[in-house]
Design an enzyme around this catalytic site. Structure first.
Site, PDB file in Angstrom:
ATOM      1  CG  LEU A 542      -1.918  -1.147   1.327  1.00 47.72           C
ATOM      2  CD1 LEU A 542      -2.660  -1.084   2.652  1.00 47.72           C
ATOM      3  CD2 LEU A 542      -2.902  -1.109   0.175  1.00 47.72           C
ATOM      4  N   GLY A 543       2.051   1.181   0.538  1.00 42.18           N
ATOM      5  CA  GLY A 543       2.909   2.359   0.614  1.00 42.18           C
ATOM      6  C   GLY A 543       4.020   2.134   1.611  1.00 42.18           C
ATOM      7  N   GLY A 545       6.211   4.360   4.871  1.00 36.55           N
ATOM      8  CA  GLY A 545       6.449   5.556   5.665  1.00 36.55           C
ATOM      9  C   GLY A 545       7.732   5.444   6.454  1.00 36.55           C
ATOM     10  N   GLY A 546       7.850   6.296   7.473  1.00 37.32           N
ATOM     11  CA  GLY A 546       9.057   6.290   8.271  1.00 37.32           C
ATOM     12  C   GLY A 546       9.242   5.000   9.041  1.00 37.32           C
ATOM     13  CG  PHE A 547       6.812   1.678  11.743  1.00 30.91           C
ATOM     14  CD1 PHE A 547       6.947   1.896  13.104  1.00 30.91           C
ATOM     15  CD2 PHE A 547       6.641   0.382  11.297  1.00 30.91           C
ATOM     16  CE1 PHE A 547       6.918   0.841  13.996  1.00 30.91           C
ATOM     17  CE2 PHE A 547       6.610  -0.674  12.175  1.00 30.91           C
ATOM     18  CZ  PHE A 547       6.750  -0.449  13.538  1.00 30.91           C
ATOM     19  N   GLY A 548       8.135   1.925   8.081  1.00 34.13           N
ATOM     20  CA  GLY A 548       8.449   0.842   7.156  1.00 34.13           C
ATOM     21  C   GLY A 548       7.321   0.647   6.165  1.00 34.13           C
ATOM     22  CB  VAL A 550       1.699  -0.004   5.018  1.00 37.22           C
ATOM     23  CG1 VAL A 550       0.330  -0.454   5.515  1.00 37.22           C
ATOM     24  CG2 VAL A 550       2.360   0.909   6.030  1.00 37.22           C
ATOM     25  CE  LYS A 564       2.788   1.473  11.412  1.00 37.27           C
ATOM     26  NZ  LYS A 564       2.512   2.888  11.785  1.00 37.27           N
ATOM     27  CG  ASP A 661       4.509  12.889  12.475  1.00 38.11           C
ATOM     28  OD1 ASP A 661       4.715  13.978  11.912  1.00 38.11           O
ATOM     29  OD2 ASP A 661       4.859  11.801  11.996  1.00 38.11           O
TER      30      ASP A 661
END
Length: 853
Positions: A542-543, A545-548, A550, A564, A661
């Protein structure tokens, strides 16, 4: 006989009744083919329609797909043996209706036909003409299946006709050609599949060479020609000999200063259409029998370009034309059942360059296939060097070596075909596969050995199995269900089993009842997470982000989830993962994303969330096309939902939480476009009486950080209020705060303040919203946004104040003071003599350790 028995007194009323019925039928036939302004709209829910006078064609609404999607179209009526309507034209093929209760076709005030849904300001389709005589237009469905918008006082004056906008079907009398005035070409574009009329990959258009030759070309993806009709010789096309049957088809070519097109007449009822498989077909139907195909070109599906999609293999002699090679599976089982292979096949396991375990790839031999397109040739290279060259190239997906040398393919393989008996002789291609597939292959080749071993030790194996079963049963009896990590995600029923997570307002009482001090978050095995996400396939991503990354997952009962993963390259780590699992598990609110469980196994740290069908707010808000889906009403609901979620975090949850955030990408939208706050990796818990806290580690996103936090490391609930104010102004304007340049303003906050100061706040409104019903409401929201971004935290309202200001539309608002235009508090401007290198940070925090996400 009936009239005679009734007698003279009963005859007259009966004849009068019959006469009235005949008159009504007569007038109905005359009126059924037209639709005029002032008539009730044609409604989906009432199944309204109009028919041509000859009774062959009908205009109305039809449905396709699961879930049901509704379209306005024209079809041939009452075909014998047809279970579905034979659609010949679709109005809104790219913009389906999903709400039958509020969808209708009517005339607009300016005389255009418009197809409307729930929002009257956003038509799904329209004839979209200018300067019409609005009070004298009417729509009519002609006997040739052409829907026209014409002048009611002069029926020969045609303003618009569906023949100028064909979809996948060419009707007798219809035009197929080019428009010399610069409008859209009159071409055919196939459906995606039998259940989806949106534009597919195949198209048919007229081409006129400079030398004057005329032919129809058939293209894949509007770029790759795969078949041609042959040159027009004045009577027919060279490669469609069936059209020489002039008693069936009579073709003609028309060229003038406005257009050039072919048209045809047919002595029998027939239509030509471009099938979703890329074949151009002509069908006919006698009055009393089922439709049958007159001809289809190209005759063989093997001549259709990329019919089976990436990595798909075509079989000329099977009822199922496509399948996937070893190590691959269909992109979509649903689509393949509808004979739609346009998306091709996906790998079951990632290759070495993508695989975290970095196991060595291998090559599977695919015998006797025609070579895919777009190869790279290396003549002077041995078989071993050819194989090595492919293995050392991460983009190489296959190779072959023959007398001509070495051929290497990079990326997806297109047009792989297995020749039929007696057809072309193919070659052996070596397809690159992941190491995991080799292990499966090795197991498959040794099945005979395993059978023999199983027979020899059958008795011993049976005893061993029984012993293991009893042993497991005893262990489960002692351990119960405490081993939470053994939970199978695929079988878990979140609607009934995740009862331990409850709202924090009565958490102490709930804890006493459960005998637990904390919320128990379900833990799932890594193996079950792999199964739910199809081994983290690229198609499910799906995409990131900063975490990793998804991924989308699907459970056995059909529930969709979001998975995620903590990336090893992520700047975030155990602290953020702990934040997510300890904070969100305790929070339950309709405007907060729901954490369903997690997986902690080895180095893997994974979070399981509810799936949000409409992605994140930034996906729509900053896209020129998609932002049109956010009308003013939707934007108000999103603003209100975010405010309610933040109010819960700041005041009504058991723990007072500062998100730190807030930004559009962290606002997810469910299937009803309701907002949910997500990503609590940066969140912090503060005490009920704690006004602010200090940190040496500044994290977040520039443009949304309050000045006191960005420059001094001080954060409080007012930091979230500042971020909310930026978010509100972005939603109203449709523009990003960062990277905004307009009229000398370096960011959105300065621009909004200058417009407010000059009494021109309405200019901030996103032009795609249209003109809202109440401009005072829009100005009120801008006022609230500016109050939230004031430079001094003490001047900003709390989220409780914000919610009250939003809900009380007529309550007075204070005048905002100048907001913070820069990231900091104008520290550089206080003393121009200070060296920036010596005063670039306060509290020993430098820009170099800020972690923008």
């Amino acid at each position: 006989m009936l009239v005679r028995d009734m007698g003279i007194h009963g005859t007259r009323p009966f004849l009068l009744f019959v006469l009235l019925l005949l008159l009504r039928a007569c007038f109905s036939v005359n009126a059924d083919d037209t639709f005029t302004k002032g008539q009730p709209p044609l409604s989906v829910i009432d199944n309204d329609s109009i028919s041509s006078k000859n009774g062959i064609f009908e205009l109305g609404f039809f449905e396709r797909g699961t879930p049901k999607k509704f379209y306005l179209g024209i079809w041939v009526k009452s075909l014998v043996g047809q279970t579905q309507k034979n659609i010949v034209w679709v109005a809104n093929r790219e913009n389906h209706l999903s709400d039958p209760y509020n969808s209708k076709l009517e005339f607009s005030e300016d005389g255009n036909l418009v197809l409307l849904g729930a929002s009257p300001k956003k038509p799904f389709w329209s004839t979209n003409l200018q300067n019409l005589p609005s009070n004298s237009t009417e729509a009519a469905l002609l006997d040739d299946g052409n829907l026209v918008l014409r002048d009611r006082s002069n029926l020969s004056t045609i303003f618009w006709e569906s023949f100028d906008y064909p979809t996948d079907t060419w009707l007798p009398g219809g035009k197929l050609g080019i428009d010399k005035t610069g409008k859209e070409p009159k071409q055919l574009i196939s459906w995606k599949n039998s259940e989806d009329p949106s534009p597919g990959l195949f198209s048919c258009s007229l081409r006129i060479d400079p030398n004057g030759s005329i032919e129809y070309i058939f293209e894949w993806n509007r770029s790759q020609v795969y078949w041609s009709s042959g040159v027009w010789n004045g009577e027919t096309f060279a490669f469609i000999p069936e059209m020489r049957l002039n008693y069936v088809f009579k073709l003609g070519f028309v060229s003038n200063e406005k257009e050039a097109y072919m048209s045809y007449n047919s002595s029998i009822m027939s239509i030509c259409y471009l099938d979703s498989t890329g074949q151009f077909k002509a069908i006919t139907w006698p009055p009393t029998s089922e439709p049958w195909v007159l001809w289809a070109q190209p005759k063989s599906l093997s001549d259709v370009y990329a019919l089976c999609g990436p990595f798909g293999v075509y079989h000329d002699n099977t009822s199922q034309p496509c399948d996937c090679p070893k190590g691959f599976e269909p992109f979509s089982d649903t689509r393949t059942r509808q004979n739609d292979w346009s998306s091709g096949c996906l790998r079951r396991h990632p290759l070495q360059c993508e695989n975290r375990n970095a196991k060595k790839d291998w090559f599977q031999k695919i015998p006797n296939v025609t070579s895919p397109i777009n190869w790279k040739a290396y003549s002077a290279m041995s078989d071993a060097r050819c194989k090595l060259a492919c293995m050392n190239n991460c983009f190489c997906t296959a190779y072959t070596h023959n007398s001509s040398g070495c051929l290497i393919w990079e990326g997806a393989l297109l047009n792989m075909q297995r020749p039929s008996d007696g057809g072309k002789v193919g070659s052996d291609i070596y397809l690159r596969l992941a190491a995991d597939e080799r292990q499966i292959s090795t197991k498959g080749t040794k099945w005979k050995v395993w059978v023999i071993v199983a027979v020899l030790v059958a008795a011993t194996g049976l005893i061993l199995c029984l012993s293991v079963c009893f042993s497991i049963k005893r262990k489960l009896k002692h351990k119960g269900e405490t081993a939470a990590s053994s939970n199978d995600l695929m079988l878990f029923d979140f609607s009934t089993e995740i009862h331990a997570i409850s709202d924090g307002t009565n958490s102490q009482d709930n804890d006493k009842k459960r005998g637990k001090k904390d919320v128990e978050l379900p833990l799932f095995s890594y193996e079950s997470v792999l199964a739910a996400t199809d081994n983290f396939s690229a198609a499910n991503k799906l995409g990131e982000g900063g975490f990793g990354p998804v991924y989308k997952g699907k459970l056995l009962k059909g529930k969709e989830i979001a998975v995620k993963m903590l990336s090893k390259r992520s700047g975030q780590g155990l602290e953020e993962f702990r934040n997510e699992t300890t904070l969100i598990a305790k929070l339950q609110h309709r405007n907060l994303v729901k954490l369903l469980g997690c997986c902690i196994e080895g180095d893997e740290k994974i979070l399981i969330y509810e799936y949000m069908h409409n992605k994140s707010l930034d996906f729509y808000l900053f896209d020129p096309a998609k932002k049109k889906m956010l009308d003013w009403g939707t934007r108000i609901h999103i603003i209100e939902g975010i405010a309610q979620g933040l109010l819960y975090l700041h005041q009504y949850s058991r723990l007072r939480i500062i998100h730190r955030d807030m930004k559009p990408s962290n606002i997810l939208l469910d299937s009803e476009m309701k907002p949910k706050i997500s990503d609590f990796g940066m969140a912090r818990i503060v005490g009920d009486n704690e006004i602010q806290a200090n940190t040496n580690r500044i994290v977040g996103t520039f443009g949304y950080m309050s000045p006191e936090y960005a420059m001094e490391g001080l954060y409080s609930i007012k930091s979230d209020v500042f971020s909310f104010g930026v978010l509100l102004l972005e939603i109203v304007s449709g523009k990003k705060n960062t990277g905004f340049y307009n009229h000398g303003s370096l960011n959105l906050l300065r621009y909004a303040w200058e417009l407010w100061r000059d009494g021109q706040s309405l200019e901030l409104m996103d032009s795609t919203i249209g003109y809202p019903s109440s401009t005072s409401t829009l100005v009120r929201y801008i006022n609230i946004g500016l109050l939230c971004v004031q430079e001094n935290p003490a001047d900003r309202p709390t989220m409780l104040d914000v919610v009250l200001m939003i809900s009380n539309e007529h309550g007075p608002l204070v005048t905002p003071m100048q907001p913070a235009f820069t990231v900091g508090r104008n520290l550089m401007q206080t003393n121009p003599t200070v060296n920036p290198a010596e005063n670039c940070s306060i509290n020993n925090v430098t820009f170099s350790i800020m972690e923008a996400r």
